[in-house]
Design a protein around this motif. Structure first.
Motif, PDB file in Angstrom:
ATOM      1  N   VAL A 151     -24.203  98.937  51.076  1.00  0.00           N
ATOM      2  CA  VAL A 151     -23.441  98.751  49.826  1.00  0.00           C
ATOM      3  C   VAL A 151     -23.553 100.007  48.945  1.00  0.00           C
ATOM      4  CG1 VAL A 151     -23.465  97.437  47.643  1.00  0.00           C
ATOM      5  CG2 VAL A 151     -23.366  96.236  49.824  1.00  0.00           C
ATOM      6  N   CYS A 174     -20.607 102.363  50.259  1.00  0.00           N
ATOM      7  CA  CYS A 174     -19.188 102.020  50.438  1.00  0.00           C
ATOM      8  C   CYS A 174     -18.369 102.199  49.171  1.00  0.00           C
ATOM      9  CB  CYS A 174     -19.020 100.631  51.040  1.00  0.00           C
ATOM     10  SG  CYS A 174     -19.809  99.363  50.137  1.00  0.00           S
ATOM     11  N   ASP A 175     -17.035 102.263  49.351  1.00  0.00           N
ATOM     12  CA  ASP A 175     -16.125 102.448  48.218  1.00  0.00           C
ATOM     13  C   ASP A 175     -16.171 101.227  47.309  1.00  0.00           C
ATOM     14  OD1 ASP A 175     -15.329 104.851  49.229  1.00  0.00           O
ATOM     15  OD2 ASP A 175     -13.538 104.049  50.230  1.00  0.00           O
ATOM     16  N   ILE A 176     -15.876 101.462  46.043  1.00  0.00           N
ATOM     17  CA  ILE A 176     -15.835 100.398  45.028  1.00  0.00           C
ATOM     18  C   ILE A 176     -14.382 100.286  44.560  1.00  0.00           C
ATOM     19  CG2 ILE A 176     -16.596  99.820  42.651  1.00  0.00           C
ATOM     20  CD1 ILE A 176     -18.836  99.557  44.731  1.00  0.00           C
ATOM     21  N   PRO A 177     -13.804  99.090  44.329  1.00  0.00           N
ATOM     22  CA  PRO A 177     -14.416  97.772  44.488  1.00  0.00           C
ATOM     23  C   PRO A 177     -14.748  97.463  45.950  1.00  0.00           C
ATOM     24  CG  PRO A 177     -12.267  97.616  43.369  1.00  0.00           C
ATOM     25  CD  PRO A 177     -12.392  98.993  43.865  1.00  0.00           C
ATOM     26  N   VAL A 178     -15.706  96.535  46.094  1.00  0.00           N
ATOM     27  CA  VAL A 178     -16.086  96.079  47.423  1.00  0.00           C
ATOM     28  C   VAL A 178     -16.162  94.548  47.383  1.00  0.00           C
ATOM     29  CG1 VAL A 178     -18.590  96.236  47.007  1.00  0.00           C
ATOM     30  CG2 VAL A 178     -17.713  96.458  49.329  1.00  0.00           C
ATOM     31  N   CYS A 219     -16.500  92.852  43.749  1.00  0.00           N
ATOM     32  CA  CYS A 219     -17.405  93.603  42.869  1.00  0.00           C
ATOM     33  C   CYS A 219     -16.773  94.917  42.450  1.00  0.00           C
ATOM     34  CB  CYS A 219     -18.721  93.859  43.597  1.00  0.00           C
ATOM     35  SG  CYS A 219     -19.451  92.337  44.210  1.00  0.00           S
ATOM     36  N   THR A 220     -16.666  95.114  41.129  1.00  0.00           N
ATOM     37  CA  THR A 220     -15.977  96.298  40.635  1.00  0.00           C
ATOM     38  C   THR A 220     -16.942  97.438  40.293  1.00  0.00           C
ATOM     39  OG1 THR A 220     -15.931  95.167  38.515  1.00  0.00           O
ATOM     40  CG2 THR A 220     -13.894  95.140  39.768  1.00  0.00           C
ATOM     41  N   THR A 221     -18.254  97.159  40.326  1.00  0.00           N
ATOM     42  CA  THR A 221     -19.226  98.245  40.170  1.00  0.00           C
ATOM     43  C   THR A 221     -20.295  98.078  41.266  1.00  0.00           C
ATOM     44  OG1 THR A 221     -20.763  97.000  38.779  1.00  0.00           O
ATOM     45  CG2 THR A 221     -19.000  98.184  37.633  1.00  0.00           C
ATOM     46  N   ARG A 222     -21.030  99.173  41.508  1.00  0.00           N
ATOM     47  CA  ARG A 222     -22.066  99.121  42.547  1.00  0.00           C
ATOM     48  C   ARG A 222     -23.211  98.184  42.123  1.00  0.00           C
ATOM     49  NH1 ARG A 222     -21.313 102.180  46.570  1.00  0.00           N
ATOM     50  NH2 ARG A 222     -20.151 103.756  45.450  1.00  0.00           N
ATOM     51  N   GLU A 237     -22.940  95.500  40.275  1.00  0.00           N
ATOM     52  CA  GLU A 237     -22.469  94.134  40.490  1.00  0.00           C
ATOM     53  C   GLU A 237     -22.614  93.770  41.980  1.00  0.00           C
ATOM     54  OE1 GLU A 237     -18.591  93.898  38.534  1.00  0.00           O
ATOM     55  OE2 GLU A 237     -18.252  92.068  39.669  1.00  0.00           O
ATOM     56  N   ALA A 238     -22.293  94.720  42.847  1.00  0.00           N
ATOM     57  CA  ALA A 238     -22.367  94.473  44.293  1.00  0.00           C
ATOM     58  C   ALA A 238     -23.819  94.235  44.714  1.00  0.00           C
ATOM     59  CB  ALA A 238     -21.765  95.638  45.057  1.00  0.00           C
TER      60      ALA A 238
END
Ligand code: AMP
Ligand code: GLY
Length: 424
Positions: free
Chosen positions: A134, A137-141, A157-160, A162-163
């Motif tokens: 995580v 990887c690109d955001i959003p995810v 998830c729009t931020t890392r 949050e992910a």
């Protein structure tokens, strides 16, 4: 014929309303049903996730000729297998095919193996490995709990941060229970979404009219994910070109892939699709009718639903001409305050004087002391047909205003979405 329908939501009420119109159907039983279903069917109070108990009940009721299994849980638990092993006829996929919905890890692997277009992904059972991935990887995810989680096990998830928080909640805190033992981490796709459902007997696949769901609780697709707050059909951007692409690249390949895996799928296969700039991609498979998609789809069906169910079970779907009405249909869900989180039950519902061509699909309702009260988060689906989506929408909203119960809320924008998307 006497038919038993398994389930107790708006979807089952829609199925039962369609079956009640069939000249082939005599009596309907519903396990467990609700207050609306009780008008058309005899309610049976057996826990339908206890597959042995359902089998025993059907064994004991010799007048039941056919069972329709609609919810995901009993399908994943093997209710159709149980009934078949006792010599009964049942509509729905067997356990080994219902896995297409019950395990996201399975469905993602299937799509990869058979080149069915979907979002890029990785699957993890190990938290540390998922955490490291995580970070790259690109955001959003998108994070998806592997197992069934009532449509709530998906996090965009729009931020890392949050992910990472989401991953921790799923894999360590077990927010979705054992569904989070495995997690799929997926590329975020952009485009209009369509629910493309189809009947299949494993040899033939016949698409239903397409529809669009509204999964978020609040207007403008804000708020938490829900089971669905309203639907309309048909999807305005899904014309003949889309139908051809989806049949050739997604529907037929999926049917053949399941056969090749020794998991022939018989029943309703639901393709949750996104129209991306690179063509249609699968967001999810469901092994059953959608809810509340079914509430707009079945009123548009011209063909006898019982005839289709029997043809699927007998593997002669090729002989049935599945036909749909022109025009449109809209379903608006009236929900209990607080849904999809905590909400109260037992609120009395008053219906007012509804137009005769409006159809109510009861979801979370029950009868208590001669009154109809709320018994779930999604309470009622107010459904109407019209010459186009706008006409159906006007009718639905004019009638929804006449219904009330304490804490009732609904989205004000069902049917507006995709108005400006180019029609095919
Ligand atoms: P699901 O339960 O898999 O249908 O996911 C719930 C909702 O999340 C879908 O209806 C989509 O709106 C959204 N979603 C799921 N996967 C993706 C993805 N890969 N990219 C963008 N949105 C997604
Ligand atoms: N409305 C989405 C579903 O039935 O899964």
């Amino acid at each position: 014929m006497n038919v038993l329908v398994i389930g107790n939501g708006g979807r089952e009420h829609a199925v039962i309303q369609a079956l009640a119109k069939s000249p082939k159907v005599n009596k309907i039983y519903a396990m467990k049903g609700n207050a609306g279903i009780a008008e058309l069917a005899e309610l049976v109070n057996v826990d339908y996730c206890d597959v042995k108990a359902v089998g025993d009940w059907v064994d004991a009721h010799k007048d039941v000729d056919f069972t329709v299994v609609t919810p995901d849980d009993p399908l994943a638990l093997g209710l159709v297998d149980e009934l078949e092993s006792r010599g009964h006829r049942a509509f729905g996929p067997r356990k080994n095919a219902a896995i297409i919905e019950a395990s996201k890890a399975f469905s993602k692997e299937l799509m990869k193996k058979y080149n069915i277009p979907t979002a890029k992904y990785e699957t993890f059972s190990d938290y540390e490995a998922a955490k490291a991935y995580v970070d790259t990887c690109d955001i959003p995810v998108v994070l998806k709990a592997d197992g069934l989680a009532l449509g709530k096990g998906v996090l965009i998830c729009t931020t890392r941060e949050e992910a990472q928080d989401g991953l921790r909640e799923m894999m360590l805190d077990k927010k979705f229970g054992s569904a989070g033992n495995k997690v799929v981490v997926e590329e975020f796709l952009v485009g209009p979404e369509v629910s493309a459902l189809a009947f299949t007997d494993g040899k033939t696949i016949k698409p239903m009219i397409t529809s669009c769901d509204h999964k978020r609780a609040l207007d403008n697709d804000e708020g938490l994910n829900t089971g669905g707050m309203g639907t309309f059909c048909p999807a305005p951007f899904f014309g003949e070109k889309s139908a051809k692409e989806v049949m050739e690249k997604i529907m037929l390949p999926t049917m053949y892939a399941m056969n090749a895996e020794g998991r022939t799928f018989k029943g309703v296969l639901y393709f949750g699709l996104m129209k991306t700039k690179d063509g249609y991609k699968v967001i999810e498979y469901n092994s059953r009718f959608g809810d509340p998609e079914t509430q707009v789809i079945l009123p548009m069906l011209k063909t006898d639903l019982m005839e289709i169910f029997e043809a699927v079970v007998d593997e002669r779907l090729d002989e049935v001409n599945v036909e749909w009405e022109d025009g449109a249909c809209v379903c608006l869900v009236l929900a209990s305050g607080g849904y999809p989180e905590k909400y109260e039950k037992g609120k009395e519902i008053t219906f007012g004087d509804l137009d005769s061509d409006v159809v109510l699909c009861h979801a979370g309702t029950a009868e208590k002391d001669g009154k109809i009260v709320t018994s779930g988060g999604r309470v009622l689906g107010v459904c109407a047909k019209g010459a186009d989506i706008e006409a159906a929408r006007q009718k639905v909203y004019a009638n929804a205003k006449k219904i009330s119960f304490d804490g009732m809320f609904y989205r004000k924008d069902i049917g507006i979405k995709y108005k400006d998307v180019v029609k095919e």
